[in-house]
Each structure stands twice: as structure tokens, then as C-alpha cells.
Scaffold this active site. Structure first.
Site, mmCIF file in Angstrom:
data_model
loop_
_atom_site.group_PDB
_atom_site.id
_atom_site.type_symbol
_atom_site.label_atom_id
_atom_site.label_comp_id
_atom_site.label_asym_id
_atom_site.label_seq_id
_atom_site.Cartn_x
_atom_site.Cartn_y
_atom_site.Cartn_z
ATOM 1 N N SER A 154 0.832 -1.200 0.000
ATOM 2 C CA SER A 154 0.000 0.000 0.000
ATOM 3 C C SER A 154 0.872 1.258 0.000
ATOM 4 O O SER A 154 1.679 1.442 -0.907
ATOM 5 C CB SER A 154 -0.966 -0.049 1.183
ATOM 6 O OG SER A 154 -2.000 0.889 1.044
ATOM 7 N N ASP A 203 -10.333 -4.120 -4.440
ATOM 8 C CA ASP A 203 -9.525 -3.081 -3.819
ATOM 9 C C ASP A 203 -9.739 -1.764 -4.558
ATOM 10 O O ASP A 203 -9.641 -1.726 -5.787
ATOM 11 C CB ASP A 203 -8.043 -3.500 -3.891
ATOM 12 C CG ASP A 203 -7.102 -2.521 -3.232
ATOM 13 O OD1 ASP A 203 -7.556 -1.495 -2.685
ATOM 14 O OD2 ASP A 203 -5.880 -2.786 -3.269
ATOM 15 N N HIS A 259 -8.045 -5.329 -0.232
ATOM 16 C CA HIS A 259 -6.887 -4.603 0.283
ATOM 17 C C HIS A 259 -6.573 -5.132 1.691
ATOM 18 O O HIS A 259 -7.463 -5.502 2.446
ATOM 19 C CB HIS A 259 -7.204 -3.109 0.341
ATOM 20 C CG HIS A 259 -5.999 -2.251 0.501
ATOM 21 N ND1 HIS A 259 -5.240 -1.839 -0.579
ATOM 22 C CD2 HIS A 259 -5.404 -1.732 1.602
ATOM 23 C CE1 HIS A 259 -4.235 -1.093 -0.143
ATOM 24 N NE2 HIS A 259 -4.312 -1.017 1.170
#
Length: 242
Positions: A91, A185, A215
Site C-alpha cells: 500500500s 480493492d 486490500h
């Protein structure tokens, strides 16, 4: 630091945790680092970079670059091989990993692993935000709060190449890169676009898409096998690169 249960010197993985540049720390990603150390057989160095809003952009980027330079200079002290370095993150950490590798531009950094990377501002329209922006763990509102905290009200930072990766220069300088994207996501489409730009820049690219995943899946291995699959496939790829 996490060292394998084997005899060194080991290749080294600098790992940068996610959390929207605002949350996350060495504890939240302890299991991730242990898993990668075990499966990749690498000395893993986890980065405890400064967090927003107390330390806005580019503090996290500067800290990650400093950590990478430190690893290159000191890996041997801890049983690592300074000639075989990889950088990875998830991320926001994936975004920081890429920028650090691009800033340092060392031939000893041989691989870059990006798990559901942040690549653009959430105000940039995408189908994945429209499809997955609510009810699938990471929401559009949370991402906007993260980015507002990180950028500290600096409108010009939205387009800075050390923040917005898509369309930025210098991708061709990157080492072999592995990108993982998740089907459910909000960041899916920007991850796909980044993988395409890296390939166009003639980076040795591997793109793995996990259509059933959300995610942060690497943290939910107790309820889904996909998170562990992501980490073990990254680890295997790292073994082949370094």
C-alpha cells in the site's frame, strides 16, 4: 531485523509497512516480515518511518530513502550481503519503496516488490474506486483522510513525482519489479496502470492479480489463504531475483 535460520551472508529485504502514511508500525507488520524472512530466506529490515499528520510529505519518503542507504552501507554488519538488496512494501509502503529505489538508483538493489501500491490521489477517477470504495475494508473516505493527512494541505504535492507515481519520470531506472493487485480493492486500477507503465519503461515486470482478494489481505491469513499466497509468491520471486 529478522534473520533466517540459516547461515549467512543473506540477501537483504528492506520492508516498508503500509497504513496510508498515517498508521501502521513495526508491530502491525511483524507477521508479514516474519513470513517473508522465512519463505524468502532473506535478512529482513523493517522501516519505522515517521507518520503523518505530525510528519507530512515528504518525511516518510526521506526516511525510507535514508533506511535504504543505511542498508547498502551496513548490511554486512548484520550478516547481510550488500550486493543483493531488495525493497518491498504494501500500500503506502509500496509507494515509498518505489520512490526510495528510484532516488537511490543503486545496482545493488536488484528487486522491488509492490503489494497493492498507492500510485495516485483518490480524487483521480477510477472504476475500482466506484466498485470497491465502500464495504470492502478500505473505503474511499478513509483513503481521502489518509492522503489529506499525509499531504498536509499542500495542493502541489498531489502531482509531485515522489507522491503521484503514474506518469512520473525515472521508472526506467528501477530494478526488476513485482506488482500485486487485488480484485476488490479501490487501488486496483492504479496498480494495474503502474504495472503497465513499468512494462512500457522496459522494467522487467511481473504482475500478479488476485481477483478474489481485498486490500490488506496479507493481514487476514487466519480467515483466507490468499494473503499467505501473496506473500509466498512474492518470496519465491525474490529468491529468483537476488
Amino acid at each position: 531485523m529478522y534473520s533466517p535460520d540459516t547461515t549467512g551472508p543473506w540477501p537483504v529485504l528492506l520492508y516498508v509497512h503500509g497504513g496510508g502514511f498515517v498508521i501502521g508500525d513495526l508491530e502491525t507488520h511483524d507477521k508479514v516480515c516474519r513470513t517473508l524472512c522465512n519463505h524468502a530466506g532473506m535478512l529482513v529490515v523493517a522501516v519505522d518511518y515517521r507518520l503523518a499528520p505530525e510528519h507530512p510529505f515528504p518525511a516518510a519518503t526521506d526516511d525510507t530513502e535514508a533506511a535504504l542507504r543505511w542498508v547498502l552501507a551496513n548490511a554486512a554488519t548484520w550478516g547481510g550481503d550488500a550486493g543483493r538488496i531488495a525493497v518491498a512494501g504494501d500500500s503506502a509502503g509500496a509507494q515509498l519503496a518505489l520512490v526510495a529505489a528510484r532516488r537511490v538508483r543503486s545496482a545493488n538493489v536488484r528487486a522491488l516488490g509492490l503489494i497493492y501500491p498507492v500510485a495516485q490521489h483518490p480524487d483521480e477517477s477510477s472504476a475500482s474506486y466506484r466498485e470497491n470504495g465502500e464495504g470492502k475494508f478500505l473505503t474511499t473516505g478513509v483513503v481521502r483522510w489518509f492522503m489529506a493527512s499525509y499531504l498536509g494541505g499542500r495542493a502541489e504535492a498531489v502531482y509531485h513525482p515522489d507522491y503521484a507515481l503514474l506518469g512520473s519520470a525515472g521508472l526506467e531506472s528501477l530494478p526488476a519489479t513485482w506488482v500485486a493487485t487485488m480484485g476488490h480493492d479501490p487501488l486496483r486500477d492504479e496498480g494495474h496502470a503502474l504495472a503497465e507503465e513499468l512494462a512500457s519503461a522496459e522494467v522487467a515486470m511481473t504482475h500478479r492479480h488476485y481477483p478474489e482478494a481485498i486490500h490488506a489481505c496479507i493481514h487476514f491469513t487466519a480467515v483466507s489463504p490468499i494473503g499467505l499466497q501473496v506473500m509466498t509468491e512474492l518470496a519465491q520471486w525474490l529468491r529468483e531475483q537476488v
